[in-house]
Design an enzyme around this catalytic site. Structure first.
Site, PDB file in Angstrom:
ATOM      1  N   ASP B   2       0.877  -1.162   0.000  1.00 53.06           N
ATOM      2  CA  ASP B   2       0.000   0.000   0.000  1.00 53.06           C
ATOM      3  C   ASP B   2       0.918   1.216   0.000  1.00 53.06           C
ATOM      4  O   ASP B   2       1.413   1.625   1.048  1.00 53.06           O
ATOM      5  CB  ASP B   2      -0.888  -0.031   1.248  1.00 53.06           C
ATOM      6  N   GLU B  63      -1.211  -1.240  -4.843  1.00 52.16           N
ATOM      7  CA  GLU B  63      -2.480  -0.523  -5.017  1.00 52.16           C
ATOM      8  C   GLU B  63      -2.433   0.345  -6.264  1.00 52.16           C
ATOM      9  O   GLU B  63      -1.467   1.064  -6.497  1.00 52.16           O
ATOM     10  CB  GLU B  63      -2.757   0.352  -3.786  1.00 52.16           C
ATOM     11  N   ASP B 136      -2.295   1.266   7.099  1.00 49.52           N
ATOM     12  CA  ASP B 136      -1.576   1.000   5.844  1.00 49.52           C
ATOM     13  C   ASP B 136      -1.044  -0.424   5.809  1.00 49.52           C
ATOM     14  O   ASP B 136      -0.967  -1.052   4.748  1.00 49.52           O
ATOM     15  CB  ASP B 136      -0.405   1.977   5.677  1.00 49.52           C
TER      16      ASP B 136
END
Lengths: 175, 175
Positions: B2, B63, B136
């Site tokens: 992420d 991501e 995260d």
């Protein structure tokens, strides 16, 4: 450097503010649009590393990315510029960012100049026979000129610091 | 992974779709907000290289960044994700991209689930004692789970290809 995934413009300029400037190199690192993003970033890294190996610039100026424009283009530009900044910073080369309008204003007097005007001024300022092609290459040279002119005090400081780190490195080059 | 400049979440999950999954590692690569962008990207590269050295994942899921959100955040995310994709691709590790809503839908059943819901499902699916912190890190685990579940056919193909390249590499790990 004028970063982009498809065409990453690179221009190398030697000189100091107030004196005629010299172009040492200009070109474009290209990556195929049909390759996946990871491989394109690796190709940009390799291409830029070759430029850094050849010219050993003392400073690297990269176009500052804004997301006000086309979304897809901006993402590619942000990713390519990240690779450019990473390559420079990894070698201990200071990175300077200038916006497109700062660059245009520096070389043409107007922050809203078009590409032809930027190309014409780059040609004149570097005493070239013709405007560099493609426009990304001319933009990269304009960015280098902008940096040399905008930040003479900063450059002197950075040169002094860089000289301590690597006394044999060539002087006054901006990619 | 992420990605983010301030916190880059990393989660390592082993397993295949339809079987219980195992968490092999989770953490965050942080960079100081007051450092310049070049140094932050170098710090992210170093941090991610350590994770890749330690876990040698067969696949890296990152991501997918959209610029619909806050402009400054998106630029940092795009830059950090470029470094993540570069680190993986440079090692020949395939990179997969999933959007935040694909990840949420995969682990919670809803593309609009909130962070607490994602954290709760990650905790359950990986049989953890508590939700991973910060968010995260949990998001990175959710991304890895999403990839394992969404692309089993693709993963089998990629495993077969990867096996040809490096027969000694550990199997079935996604970072």
């Amino acid at each position: 450097m004028d970063p982009g995934l498809t065409r990453c413009g690179v221009g190398v300029v030697e000189g100091v503010a107030g004196r005629p400037l010299t172009m040492l190199g200009v070109g474009v690192v290209r990556t195929p649009a049909d390759a996946d993003i990871g491989h394109r970033l690796v190709a940009i890294e390799r291409g830029l590393e070759e430029w850094l190996d050849t010219h050993r610039p003392e400073l690297v100026a990269v176009e500052r990315v804004f997301s006000q424009h086309n979304v897809r283009t901006v993402m590619g530009t942000a990713q390519a510029s990240a690779v450019a900044m990473l390559c420079a910073a990894r070698r201990g080369i200071p990175v300077a960012l200038h916006t497109p309008s700062e660059v245009k204003a520096a070389v043409t007097g107007s922050g809203r100049a078009d590409k032809a005007q930027v190309g014409a001024m780059v040609t004149r300022l570097l005493r070239l026979a013709a405007p560099p092609r493609p426009a990304d290459a001319a933009d990269a040279l304009a960015l280098a000129i902008c940096h040399i002119w905008r930040a003479p005090a900063q450059n002197r400081l950075q040169r002094a610091v860089a000289a301590q780190h690597a006394q044999n490195a060539p002087k006054g080059r901006t990619a």
